[in-house]
Design a protein around this motif. Structure first.
Motif, PDB file in Angstrom:
ATOM      1  N   SER A 147       6.372   1.664  10.635  1.00 26.84           N
ATOM      2  CA  SER A 147       6.435   2.926  10.903  1.00 26.84           C
ATOM      3  C   SER A 147       8.021   3.445  11.446  1.00 26.84           C
ATOM      4  N   LEU A 148       8.345   4.525  10.852  1.00 26.27           N
ATOM      5  CA  LEU A 148       9.938   4.756  11.221  1.00 26.27           C
ATOM      6  C   LEU A 148       9.889   6.194  11.846  1.00 26.27           C
ATOM      7  N   TYR A 149       8.629   7.034  11.796  1.00 25.34           N
ATOM      8  CA  TYR A 149       8.869   8.366  12.325  1.00 25.34           C
ATOM      9  C   TYR A 149       8.364   8.362  14.080  1.00 25.34           C
ATOM     10  N   GLY A 150       8.175   7.451  14.379  1.00 25.47           N
ATOM     11  CA  GLY A 150       7.940   7.209  16.019  1.00 25.47           C
ATOM     12  C   GLY A 150       6.893   7.233  16.676  1.00 25.47           C
ATOM     13  N   HIS A 151       5.571   7.742  15.638  1.00 20.49           N
ATOM     14  CA  HIS A 151       4.288   7.718  16.120  1.00 20.49           C
ATOM     15  C   HIS A 151       3.478   6.538  15.733  1.00 20.49           C
ATOM     16  N   GLY A 152       4.101   5.348  15.595  1.00 18.52           N
ATOM     17  CA  GLY A 152       3.276   4.174  15.303  1.00 18.52           C
ATOM     18  C   GLY A 152       2.535   3.505  16.435  1.00 18.52           C
ATOM     19  N   GLU A 153       2.892   3.919  17.467  1.00 22.13           N
ATOM     20  CA  GLU A 153       2.006   3.306  18.677  1.00 22.13           C
ATOM     21  C   GLU A 153       0.533   4.160  18.786  1.00 22.13           C
ATOM     22  N   ILE A 154       0.601   5.661  18.333  1.00 29.31           N
ATOM     23  CA  ILE A 154      -0.565   6.342  18.146  1.00 29.31           C
ATOM     24  C   ILE A 154      -1.326   5.704  17.033  1.00 29.31           C
ATOM     25  N   ASP A 155      -0.904   5.698  15.887  1.00 34.45           N
ATOM     26  CA  ASP A 155      -1.153   5.287  14.605  1.00 34.45           C
ATOM     27  C   ASP A 155      -1.893   3.903  14.551  1.00 34.45           C
ATOM     28  N   ARG A 209      -3.187   2.342  17.387  1.00 32.49           N
ATOM     29  CA  ARG A 209      -4.234   1.968  18.462  1.00 32.49           C
ATOM     30  C   ARG A 209      -5.488   1.477  17.747  1.00 32.49           C
ATOM     31  N   GLY A 210      -6.176   0.682  18.175  1.00 28.06           N
ATOM     32  CA  GLY A 210      -7.449   0.271  17.533  1.00 28.06           C
ATOM     33  C   GLY A 210      -7.515  -0.418  16.321  1.00 28.06           C
ATOM     34  N   LEU A 211      -6.276  -1.096  15.895  1.00 25.11           N
ATOM     35  CA  LEU A 211      -6.385  -1.486  14.551  1.00 25.11           C
ATOM     36  C   LEU A 211      -6.703  -2.774  14.529  1.00 25.11           C
ATOM     37  N   GLU A 237      -9.018  -4.131  16.660  1.00 21.66           N
ATOM     38  CA  GLU A 237     -10.531  -3.905  17.034  1.00 21.66           C
ATOM     39  C   GLU A 237     -11.102  -3.541  15.531  1.00 21.66           C
ATOM     40  N   ARG A 238     -10.527  -2.818  14.915  1.00 19.55           N
ATOM     41  CA  ARG A 238     -11.089  -2.365  13.592  1.00 19.55           C
ATOM     42  C   ARG A 238     -11.103  -3.537  12.595  1.00 19.55           C
ATOM     43  N   CYS A 239     -10.122  -4.396  12.648  1.00 15.31           N
ATOM     44  CA  CYS A 239     -10.076  -5.756  11.927  1.00 15.31           C
ATOM     45  C   CYS A 239     -11.070  -6.557  12.345  1.00 15.31           C
ATOM     46  N   GLU A 240     -11.341  -6.691  13.690  1.00 17.29           N
ATOM     47  CA  GLU A 240     -12.267  -7.604  14.124  1.00 17.29           C
ATOM     48  C   GLU A 240     -13.686  -7.055  13.652  1.00 17.29           C
ATOM     49  N   GLU A 241     -13.989  -5.921  14.012  1.00 16.14           N
ATOM     50  CA  GLU A 241     -15.257  -5.486  13.434  1.00 16.14           C
ATOM     51  C   GLU A 241     -15.818  -5.479  12.105  1.00 16.14           C
ATOM     52  N   TRP A 242     -14.607  -5.600  11.076  1.00 21.58           N
ATOM     53  CA  TRP A 242     -14.615  -5.813   9.563  1.00 21.58           C
ATOM     54  C   TRP A 242     -14.572  -7.197   9.463  1.00 21.58           C
ATOM     55  N   GLY A 243     -14.609  -8.012  10.317  1.00 16.15           N
ATOM     56  CA  GLY A 243     -14.537  -9.572  10.150  1.00 16.15           C
ATOM     57  C   GLY A 243     -13.545 -10.189  10.044  1.00 16.15           C
ATOM     58  N   LEU A 244     -12.152  -9.574  10.035  1.00 14.55           N
ATOM     59  CA  LEU A 244     -10.611 -10.342  10.160  1.00 14.55           C
ATOM     60  C   LEU A 244     -10.452 -10.455  11.492  1.00 14.55           C
ATOM     61  N   ARG A 245     -11.184 -11.463  12.161  1.00 13.37           N
ATOM     62  CA  ARG A 245     -11.055 -11.923  13.404  1.00 13.37           C
ATOM     63  C   ARG A 245      -9.634 -12.750  13.665  1.00 13.37           C
ATOM     64  N   ASN A 246      -9.220 -13.301  12.878  1.00 16.77           N
ATOM     65  CA  ASN A 246      -8.039 -14.296  12.935  1.00 16.77           C
ATOM     66  C   ASN A 246      -6.682 -13.879  12.208  1.00 16.77           C
ATOM     67  N   LEU A 285       0.785  -1.239   0.085  1.00 18.30           N
ATOM     68  CA  LEU A 285      -0.047  -0.162   0.023  1.00 18.30           C
ATOM     69  C   LEU A 285       1.034   1.261   0.084  1.00 18.30           C
ATOM     70  N   GLY A 286       2.239   1.182   0.273  1.00 18.91           N
ATOM     71  CA  GLY A 286       2.997   2.119   0.118  1.00 18.91           C
ATOM     72  C   GLY A 286       2.942   3.217   1.459  1.00 18.91           C
ATOM     73  N   VAL A 287       3.113   4.497   1.238  1.00 22.21           N
ATOM     74  CA  VAL A 287       3.152   5.233   2.379  1.00 22.21           C
ATOM     75  C   VAL A 287       2.066   5.717   2.818  1.00 22.21           C
ATOM     76  N   MET A 288       1.885   6.579   4.004  1.00 24.94           N
ATOM     77  CA  MET A 288       0.792   7.325   4.391  1.00 24.94           C
ATOM     78  C   MET A 288      -0.496   6.494   4.390  1.00 24.94           C
ATOM     79  N   VAL A 289      -0.438   5.238   5.126  1.00 23.96           N
ATOM     80  CA  VAL A 289      -1.534   4.252   4.980  1.00 23.96           C
ATOM     81  C   VAL A 289      -2.327   4.431   6.248  1.00 23.96           C
ATOM     82  N   SER A 290      -3.874   4.658   6.091  1.00 20.15           N
ATOM     83  CA  SER A 290      -4.508   4.861   7.056  1.00 20.15           C
ATOM     84  C   SER A 290      -5.217   3.381   7.600  1.00 20.15           C
ATOM     85  N   GLN A 291      -5.335   2.935   8.591  1.00 18.27           N
ATOM     86  CA  GLN A 291      -5.998   1.760   9.167  1.00 18.27           C
ATOM     87  C   GLN A 291      -7.022   1.146   8.268  1.00 18.27           C
TER      88      GLN A 291
END
Length: 146
Positions: free
Chosen positions: A62-70, A72-74, A76-85, A37-43
């Motif tokens: 992530s290399l710019y240090g803000h991966g922890e913030i970016d 958060r919630g991934l 849960e988002r996967c599970e909400e959209w049916g990607l449980r495993n 997906l390249g760079v600047m990818v959203s959840q």
């Protein structure tokens, strides 16, 4: 054996592309089908690509240090959209400042990541983990790689 599919990219506002391209080539050479997906990818982009490609894993860089913030919630988002495993990996310079990796790893695992890789991890180490986690044993390795 059918190739396993990975979705990779650099999350958030991060524009560090070189490492992502290196990982792409390493994963393809190891026999994976890779959706880059390249760079600047959203959840949302990760999850949509994983659904569309029936991916086996999402690998977040992530290399710019803000991966922890970016990140958060991934999970849960996967599970909400049916990607449980789906396997979730994260790696790179994923936090701001010098922090003990053990603490960083613990926080990301609490966020639902299956594997957490520190800066400078050799792509072969990640590939070995993928093969283990996707249950690609040695007996399948020769048919898996090209």
């Amino acid at each position: 054996m059918e190739k396993k599919t990975l979705v990779i990219g650099v999350i958030g506002a991060d524009v560090h592309a070189i490492g992502n391209k290196i990982l792409y080539h390493c994963f393809v050479e190891a026999g994976f089908n890779v959706i880059n997906l390249g760079v600047m990818v959203s959840q949302e982009e990760y999850v949509e690509a994983a659904i569309e490609s029936n991916a086996d894993a999402i690998l977040v860089s992530s290399l710019y240090g803000h991966g922890e913030i970016d990140c958060r919630g991934l999970r849960e988002r996967c599970e909400e959209w049916g990607l449980r495993n789906i396997l979730l990996y994260v790696g790179g310079n994923i936090v701001v400042g010098k922090q003990p990796f053990e603490e960083v790893e613990k926080r990301f695992k609490q966020m639902g990541f299956d594997r957490v890789f520190p800066p400078g991890t050799d792509p072969d180490a990640t590939i070995a983990c993928l093969k283990q986690d996707l249950k690609l044993g040695e007996e399948n390795a020769s048919s898996f790689t090209n």
